[in-house]
Design an enzyme around this catalytic site. Structure first.
Site, PDB file in Angstrom:
ATOM      1  N   ASN A 152       0.803  -1.215   0.000  1.00  0.00           N
ATOM      2  CA  ASN A 152       0.000   0.000   0.000  1.00  0.00           C
ATOM      3  C   ASN A 152       0.841   1.273   0.000  1.00  0.00           C
ATOM      4  O   ASN A 152       0.368   2.338  -0.413  1.00  0.00           O
ATOM      5  CB  ASN A 152      -0.943   0.009   1.209  1.00  0.00           C
ATOM      6  CG  ASN A 152      -0.214  -0.229   2.522  1.00  0.00           C
ATOM      7  OD1 ASN A 152       0.400  -1.273   2.696  1.00  0.00           O
ATOM      8  ND2 ASN A 152      -0.282   0.710   3.439  1.00  0.00           N
ATOM      9  N   CYS A 327      -3.707   4.498   7.726  1.00  0.00           N
ATOM     10  CA  CYS A 327      -3.979   3.924   9.044  1.00  0.00           C
ATOM     11  C   CYS A 327      -2.943   4.353  10.077  1.00  0.00           C
ATOM     12  O   CYS A 327      -3.184   4.279  11.272  1.00  0.00           O
ATOM     13  CB  CYS A 327      -4.003   2.400   8.961  1.00  0.00           C
ATOM     14  SG  CYS A 327      -5.235   1.771   7.817  1.00  0.00           S
TER      15      CYS A 327
END
Length: 376
Positions: A152, A327
């Site tokens: 990611n 996150c």
């Protein structure tokens, strides 16, 4: 408005997906578990069609698709759901990598506290894990190998095909976190040696709050997963709770579009990538991650003399960018991915991630380059 270049955090909703979902919010609002009337039966059929659309992308069977709230839940279900089988069979060794998302690393940490042994394989400096290190770490008691599809942060695609072949002669289950790569890079996830695949809806231009776990059967045997939630019995007892039909339909439509429009989307993403590299080259950037095996929609780079936090402030009115995973980006901690790649500190601290999609507006690259150059 600044141009949006943070699609790896979340992507815009495909218009056709939104249109399809609205019908199931406003008109076809039946519960797929209600079998006594037509509203429920139509909802059930819509869910089945979505299950089929997701399955065809990875060449799985519809009954091997379990809808969840997203890739984080799917990762937890794949990892924690196998733990009882590991305990019963005394196979309590798991192999993963230092590149994984926290949605994999934290469930592994939880199992480690409960008697499992976890081996994390470090990547090369290019962000790729060497398959031979996976092979060397295998033991007879290895229960699970968990490796992400595409990272990611860097976009780097892992050699899942080689790992699949290594595992042909081993009974360990193979789990792939495909949150970033599902529907973008198609070939690697179609291997029948990959047992478990985690999928996220909002990364492929579908809605937030929906995902899936692919759990391929081995012949006629189901993977021995145990539910980590209780109540209701939906999804064949593995994931209870009322099915969010509009979200499921949206995921199905997004999967269908991802397959149908893959070549067109890839071409548009490559155009943006080429323009980015042409413009940013004048800053003498260092690219983080192997560019020969990366998602064409992700670029992670460091600019000599430029701190990532300063870059995000300087670019806030020009482009929405990030310095890594959404996150963990609010913590201001160095990226665990780039740290695991053993990059120089200035590259870790200065890493900027750009991620786009086929719906991304034209980018004013000259303005981005000018803003970054003023920071050097």
């Amino acid at each position: 408005m600044p141009v949006y270049l943070d699609c790896n955090a979340t992507a815009p909703l495909e218009p056709a997906v939104r249109e399809t979902m609205l019908t199931y919010f406003d008109v076809e609002y039946g519960n797929a578990g209600s079998r006594t009337h037509e509203f429920g039966l139509r909802a059930k059929r819509a869910v089945q069609e979505a299950r089929e659309a997701v399955a065809v992308v990875v060449r799985a069977q519809p009954e091997e698709i379990y809808f969840t709230s997203g890739a984080t839940e799917s990762n937890n279900l794949a990892i924690l759901g196998l733990a009882p089988h590991g305990e019963a069979t005394k196979r309590k060794h798991i192999i993963s990598t230092a590149l994984e998302h926290k949605a994999v690393l934290e469930p592994l940490e939880h199992l480690e506290k409960h008697g499992f042994e976890i081996t994390l394989i470090a990547p090369n400096s290019d962000g790729v894990v060497r398959p031979e290190l996976i092979e060397a770490a295998l033991r007879p008691e290895t229960l699970l190998v968990s490796i992400m599809h595409a990272n990611n942060e860097t976009g780097t695609i892992q050699p899942l095909d080689q790992v699949s072949e290594i595992l042909r002669e081993h009974s360990a289950y193979f789990h792939v976190d495909a949150a970033q790569g599902f529907g973008k890079e198609l070939s690697l996830l179609r291997s029948d040696r990959i047992d478990l695949i985690s999928i996220s809806g909002h990364k492929i231009y579908g809605p937030k709050g929906i995902g899936a776990l692919v759990a391929r059967r081995r012949g006629i045997e189901r993977i021995p997963l145990k539910s980590i939630m209780f109540g209701g019995g939906q999804e064949r007892g593995l994931r209870p709770g009322t099915l969010p039909v509009p979200l499921i339909v949206g995921l199905g439509k997004a999967a269908e579009a991802a397959l149908k429009d893959n070549a067109k989307r890839t071409s548009r993403n490559m155009q943006i990538r080429t323009a980015a590299l042409d413009a940013l080259g004048s800053l003498n950037i260092e690219i983080n991650g192997d560019q020969t095996r990366s998602l064409v929609s992700t670029l992670n780079f460091s600019v000599p003399g430029v701190d990532a936090e300063a870059a995000m402030v300087a670019l806030k009115n020009i482009a929405a960018i990030s310095n890594g995973s959404a996150c963990t980006s609010s913590s201001y901690e160095p990226s665990h991915v780039l740290t695991a790649m053993v990059l120089p500190e200035w590259r870790v601290q200065g890493a900027i991630r750009l991620s786009w999609c086929h719906m991304t507006d034209d980018v004013n690259w000259s303005a981005i380059v000018s803003a970054l150059r003023r920071l050097q």
